[in-house]
Design an enzyme around this catalytic site. Structure first.
Site, PDB file in Angstrom:
ATOM      1  N   ARG A  57       1.120  -1.203   7.191  1.00 58.23           N
ATOM      2  CA  ARG A  57       1.953  -1.302   8.394  1.00 58.23           C
ATOM      3  C   ARG A  57       2.542  -2.686   8.628  1.00 58.23           C
ATOM      4  O   ARG A  57       3.668  -2.805   9.110  1.00 58.23           O
ATOM      5  CB  ARG A  57       1.158  -0.812   9.613  1.00 58.23           C
ATOM      6  CG  ARG A  57       0.991   0.702   9.610  1.00 58.23           C
ATOM      7  CD  ARG A  57      -0.084   1.169  10.544  1.00 58.23           C
ATOM      8  NE  ARG A  57      -1.403   0.719  10.095  1.00 58.23           N
ATOM      9  CZ  ARG A  57      -2.531   0.966  10.749  1.00 58.23           C
ATOM     10  NH1 ARG A  57      -2.503   1.652  11.880  1.00 58.23           N
ATOM     11  NH2 ARG A  57      -3.689   0.551  10.278  1.00 58.23           N
ATOM     12  N   GLN A 112       1.625   6.098  -7.002  1.00 65.37           N
ATOM     13  CA  GLN A 112       0.394   6.815  -6.658  1.00 65.37           C
ATOM     14  C   GLN A 112       0.604   8.298  -6.936  1.00 65.37           C
ATOM     15  O   GLN A 112       1.580   8.890  -6.473  1.00 65.37           O
ATOM     16  CB  GLN A 112       0.048   6.616  -5.179  1.00 65.37           C
ATOM     17  CG  GLN A 112      -1.326   7.191  -4.828  1.00 65.37           C
ATOM     18  CD  GLN A 112      -1.656   7.104  -3.351  1.00 65.37           C
ATOM     19  OE1 GLN A 112      -0.870   7.523  -2.509  1.00 65.37           O
ATOM     20  NE2 GLN A 112      -2.825   6.578  -3.025  1.00 65.37           N
ATOM     21  N   ARG A 122      -7.689   5.185  -5.921  1.00 63.74           N
ATOM     22  CA  ARG A 122      -7.965   4.955  -4.492  1.00 63.74           C
ATOM     23  C   ARG A 122      -9.041   5.922  -4.044  1.00 63.74           C
ATOM     24  O   ARG A 122      -8.943   7.121  -4.293  1.00 63.74           O
ATOM     25  CB  ARG A 122      -6.704   5.126  -3.637  1.00 63.74           C
ATOM     26  CG  ARG A 122      -6.995   5.056  -2.134  1.00 63.74           C
ATOM     27  CD  ARG A 122      -5.761   4.891  -1.262  1.00 63.74           C
ATOM     28  NE  ARG A 122      -5.431   3.473  -1.083  1.00 63.74           N
ATOM     29  CZ  ARG A 122      -4.623   3.004  -0.131  1.00 63.74           C
ATOM     30  NH1 ARG A 122      -4.040   3.827   0.728  1.00 63.74           N
ATOM     31  NH2 ARG A 122      -4.379   1.705  -0.032  1.00 63.74           N
ATOM     32  N   LEU A 170      -5.754  -2.809   8.227  1.00 55.82           N
ATOM     33  CA  LEU A 170      -5.636  -3.796   9.290  1.00 55.82           C
ATOM     34  C   LEU A 170      -5.720  -5.234   8.790  1.00 55.82           C
ATOM     35  O   LEU A 170      -6.370  -6.076   9.403  1.00 55.82           O
ATOM     36  CB  LEU A 170      -6.664  -3.530  10.399  1.00 55.82           C
ATOM     37  CG  LEU A 170      -6.321  -2.318  11.281  1.00 55.82           C
ATOM     38  CD1 LEU A 170      -7.443  -2.021  12.282  1.00 55.82           C
ATOM     39  CD2 LEU A 170      -5.006  -2.557  12.036  1.00 55.82           C
ATOM     40  N   CYS A 178       3.710   7.329   2.493  1.00 50.95           N
ATOM     41  CA  CYS A 178       4.588   8.498   2.504  1.00 50.95           C
ATOM     42  C   CYS A 178       5.787   8.239   3.397  1.00 50.95           C
ATOM     43  O   CYS A 178       5.630   7.758   4.523  1.00 50.95           O
ATOM     44  CB  CYS A 178       3.843   9.715   3.053  1.00 50.95           C
ATOM     45  SG  CYS A 178       2.680  10.404   1.900  1.00 50.95           S
ATOM     46  N   ALA A 212       2.468   8.479  -2.083  1.00 46.07           N
ATOM     47  CA  ALA A 212       1.831   9.537  -2.854  1.00 46.07           C
ATOM     48  C   ALA A 212       2.918  10.426  -3.436  1.00 46.07           C
ATOM     49  O   ALA A 212       3.681  11.050  -2.698  1.00 46.07           O
ATOM     50  CB  ALA A 212       0.914  10.348  -1.942  1.00 46.07           C
ATOM     51  N   TYR A 245      -7.699  14.256   0.563  1.00 47.15           N
ATOM     52  CA  TYR A 245      -6.855  15.078  -0.308  1.00 47.15           C
ATOM     53  C   TYR A 245      -7.699  15.690  -1.439  1.00 47.15           C
ATOM     54  O   TYR A 245      -8.909  15.476  -1.499  1.00 47.15           O
ATOM     55  CB  TYR A 245      -5.641  14.268  -0.790  1.00 47.15           C
ATOM     56  CG  TYR A 245      -4.778  13.875   0.395  1.00 47.15           C
ATOM     57  CD1 TYR A 245      -4.209  14.862   1.200  1.00 47.15           C
ATOM     58  CD2 TYR A 245      -4.590  12.543   0.759  1.00 47.15           C
ATOM     59  CE1 TYR A 245      -3.452  14.532   2.320  1.00 47.15           C
ATOM     60  CE2 TYR A 245      -3.832  12.205   1.888  1.00 47.15           C
ATOM     61  CZ  TYR A 245      -3.274  13.204   2.662  1.00 47.15           C
ATOM     62  OH  TYR A 245      -2.541  12.894   3.779  1.00 47.15           O
ATOM     63  N   SER A 260       0.848  -1.190   0.000  1.00 47.64           N
ATOM     64  CA  SER A 260       0.000   0.000   0.000  1.00 47.64           C
ATOM     65  C   SER A 260       0.890   1.249   0.000  1.00 47.64           C
ATOM     66  O   SER A 260       1.970   1.236   0.585  1.00 47.64           O
ATOM     67  CB  SER A 260      -0.887  -0.038   1.246  1.00 47.64           C
ATOM     68  OG  SER A 260      -2.019   0.771   1.105  1.00 47.64           O
ATOM     69  N   PRO A 261       0.448   2.314  -0.653  1.00 47.64           N
ATOM     70  CA  PRO A 261       1.291   3.516  -0.697  1.00 47.64           C
ATOM     71  C   PRO A 261       1.552   4.078   0.700  1.00 47.64           C
ATOM     72  O   PRO A 261       0.639   4.162   1.513  1.00 47.64           O
ATOM     73  CB  PRO A 261       0.449   4.498  -1.533  1.00 47.64           C
ATOM     74  CG  PRO A 261      -0.949   3.977  -1.462  1.00 47.64           C
ATOM     75  CD  PRO A 261      -0.832   2.500  -1.347  1.00 47.64           C
TER      76      PRO A 261
HETATM   77  C1  LIG Z   1       3.572   5.610   7.154  1.00 43.83           C
HETATM   78  C2  LIG Z   1       2.299   5.618   6.353  1.00 43.83           C
HETATM   79  C3  LIG Z   1       2.203   6.432   5.225  1.00 43.83           C
HETATM   80  C4  LIG Z   1       1.041   6.408   4.420  1.00 43.83           C
HETATM   81  N1  LIG Z   1       1.005   7.129   3.252  1.00 43.83           N
HETATM   82  C5  LIG Z   1      -0.016   6.957   2.383  1.00 43.83           C
HETATM   83  C6  LIG Z   1       0.041   7.477   1.067  1.00 43.83           C
HETATM   84  O1  LIG Z   1       1.034   8.070   0.631  1.00 43.83           O
HETATM   85  N2  LIG Z   1      -1.044   7.296   0.275  1.00 43.83           N
HETATM   86  C7  LIG Z   1      -2.151   6.589   0.684  1.00 43.83           C
HETATM   87  O2  LIG Z   1      -3.104   6.449  -0.079  1.00 43.83           O
HETATM   88  N3  LIG Z   1      -2.194   6.036   1.912  1.00 43.83           N
HETATM   89  C8  LIG Z   1      -1.155   6.178   2.752  1.00 43.83           C
HETATM   90  N4  LIG Z   1      -1.165   5.539   3.960  1.00 43.83           N
HETATM   91  C9  LIG Z   1      -2.287   4.635   4.278  1.00 43.83           C
HETATM   92  C10 LIG Z   1      -1.940   3.200   3.917  1.00 43.83           C
HETATM   93  O3  LIG Z   1      -1.704   3.055   2.519  1.00 43.83           O
HETATM   94  C11 LIG Z   1      -3.043   2.223   4.343  1.00 43.83           C
HETATM   95  O4  LIG Z   1      -4.198   2.539   3.616  1.00 43.83           O
HETATM   96  C12 LIG Z   1      -3.354   2.299   5.841  1.00 43.83           C
HETATM   97  O5  LIG Z   1      -2.148   2.351   6.604  1.00 43.83           O
HETATM   98  C13 LIG Z   1      -4.161   1.089   6.298  1.00 43.83           C
HETATM   99  O6  LIG Z   1      -3.491  -0.117   6.020  1.00 43.83           O
HETATM  100  P1  LIG Z   1      -2.667  -0.957   7.154  1.00 43.83           P
HETATM  101  O7  LIG Z   1      -3.651  -1.236   8.273  1.00 43.83           O
HETATM  102  O8  LIG Z   1      -2.213  -2.192   6.443  1.00 43.83           O
HETATM  103  O9  LIG Z   1      -1.549  -0.088   7.645  1.00 43.83           O
HETATM  104  C14 LIG Z   1      -0.037   5.582   4.793  1.00 43.83           C
HETATM  105  C15 LIG Z   1       0.057   4.794   5.946  1.00 43.83           C
HETATM  106  C16 LIG Z   1       1.207   4.786   6.713  1.00 43.83           C
HETATM  107  C17 LIG Z   1       1.283   3.882   7.914  1.00 43.83           C
END
Ligand SMILES: Cc1cc2nc3c(=O)[nH]c(=O)nc-3n(C[C@H](O)[C@H](O)[C@H](O)COP(=O)(O)O)c2cc1C
Length: 353
Positions: A323, A99, A229, A300, A25, A57, A181, A22-23
């Site tokens: 994560r 992204q 997305r 999650l 930052c 992103a 955004y 997943s993307p």
């Molecule tokens: C460090 C970090 C940076 C993130 N940056 C972006 C991003 O650039 N673009 C985006 O769409 N979501 C971003 N997210 C959200 C994740 O892509 C994901 O949707 C969210 O963490 C839920 O998934 P998870 O439970 O597997 O962490 C970010 C999440 C984390 C933890």
């Protein structure tokens, strides 16, 4: 037979399995340029076995960055810095994806570990734009409402960034229309209170995203997939919701979008979310069944059995993990072992298998 570890074909691209990075930052770029950190961070997850690795992103314009430390794709130097990263991901068997994003009223804010809210202009911040002149909250920058020329420029910036993404060697582009955004700000009646052709009812609020999708699809080759997305709901009464997301997803499918990556929230500080495992999966499932488009489930998802079940039940075509893949870039290899599937390690690591 694991469904999670079966290939997924989208247009001319075959993903080796249904696990995508997943993307995320990294807030670690100078002048929007990805560097050795981004290569190692993304590259490790390709070596770890993910079927697709998506960059964070990448801002389509300097004013579209969330923070001064965001990566971007608004100039050729950034394109040239992404190119070896995309090549490495592909050489490791992962589809390289990027992204593309514009933060709108959530731009010019501090990286999480540097502070919260607006970065003052004297400290490297910049004036921000939005559909309407309403800040996200009191700590965030006060935006200026985009005029028609400003909107046309946003569409052009997404188009130009997609051209550079192709030149850099990416094989999937994802348009970021989630998490509060700019494109999500246009979708939601909570942040878009315009009464011109870019606001008002569903048709006006979805217009910018659909125009961006048309512009990107126009330069993105037929053989390569385009993803979007979205936040399926704002989690606020009177906001953007699942029914509108389903209606939007039908329109996206008709315009050549290949997968809706289904997240939620991020638009309003008033949101109330009970984040438990799988909490966003029902949105991906409903959109997949009702809009007839492939979906990605995210949020999650942390175990092999859970990811396998989501894909096997037909709730989504793939899962995106964020994560868990920070904790363990080798999660796909571990998951394959748990599910009795096999993914080949890089030749350099064969002696360990
Ligand atoms: C460090 C970090 C940076 C993130 N940056 C972006 C991003 O650039 N673009 C985006 O769409 N979501 C971003 N997210 C959200 C994740 O892509 C994901 O949707 C969210 O963490 C839920 O998934 P998870 O439970 O597997 O962490 C970010 C999440 C984390 C933890």
């Amino acid at each position: 037979m694991s469904v999670l570890f079966s290939p997924l074909q989208q247009r001319g691209l075959v993903l080796r399995n249904r696990i995508a990075v997943s993307p995320m930052c990294q807030y670690s770029a100078v002048d929007g340029l990805p560097d050795a950190w981004h290569l190692v961070h993304l590259g490790s997850r390709a070596v770890g076995g993910a079927g697709l690795v998506m960059t964070e992103a990448a801002a389509v314009s300097p004013e579209g960055r969330i923070s001064p430390d965001d990566a971007g794709l608004w100039n050729d130097a950034q394109r040239d810095a992404w190119a070896p990263i995309a090549a490495f991901l592909r050489a490791q068997g992962a589809a390289p994806a990027i992204q593309l994003a514009h933060a709108g009223r959530k731009a010019s804010t501090f990286a999480p570990w540097r502070g919260r809210g607006a970065v003052p202009v004297e400290a490297g911040g910049w004036p921000v734009v939005a559909p309407s002149a309403q800040a996200y909250d009191a700590a965030y920058p006060a935006p200026v409402a985009l005029d028609a020329d400003g909107i046309a420029q946003v569409i052009e910036d997404f188009r130009a960034a997609a051209v550079r993404a192709l030149e850099a060697g990416f094989e999937v582009v994802e348009v970021h229309a989630a998490h509060g955004y700019l494109l999500h700000q246009f979708l939601s009646p909570l942040s878009n209170t315009r009464n011109d052709a870019w606001g008002g009812g569903f048709e006006g609020r979805t217009r910018l995203l659909l125009d961006v999708v048309d512009a990107v699809r126009g330069v993105w080759p037929e053989r390569l997939p385009l993803w979007v997305r979205i936040s399926a709901t704002d989690w606020v009464d009177g906001g953007w919701d699942l029914d509108q997301s389903i209606a939007l997803s039908r329109l996206l499918a008709a315009r050549g979008v290949d997968l809706v990556d289904v997240s939620s929230g991020g638009l309003s500080p008033a949101q109330r979310i009970d984040a438990v495992p799988d909490y966003q999966v029902p949105f991906a499932a409903r959109i997949r069944r009702k809009a007839g488009i492939a979906t990605g489930a995210v949020g999650l998802i942390t175990t092999a059995a859970q990811a396998e079940r989501i894909v096997a039940d037909g709730d989504a075509d793939l899962v995106l993990l964020a994560r868990e893949l920070l904790r363990d870039p080798y999660f796909p290899r571990r998951a394959a072992q748990d599910l009795g599937a096999k993914i080949d390690p890089p030749d350099q690591y064969l002696r360990a298998w």
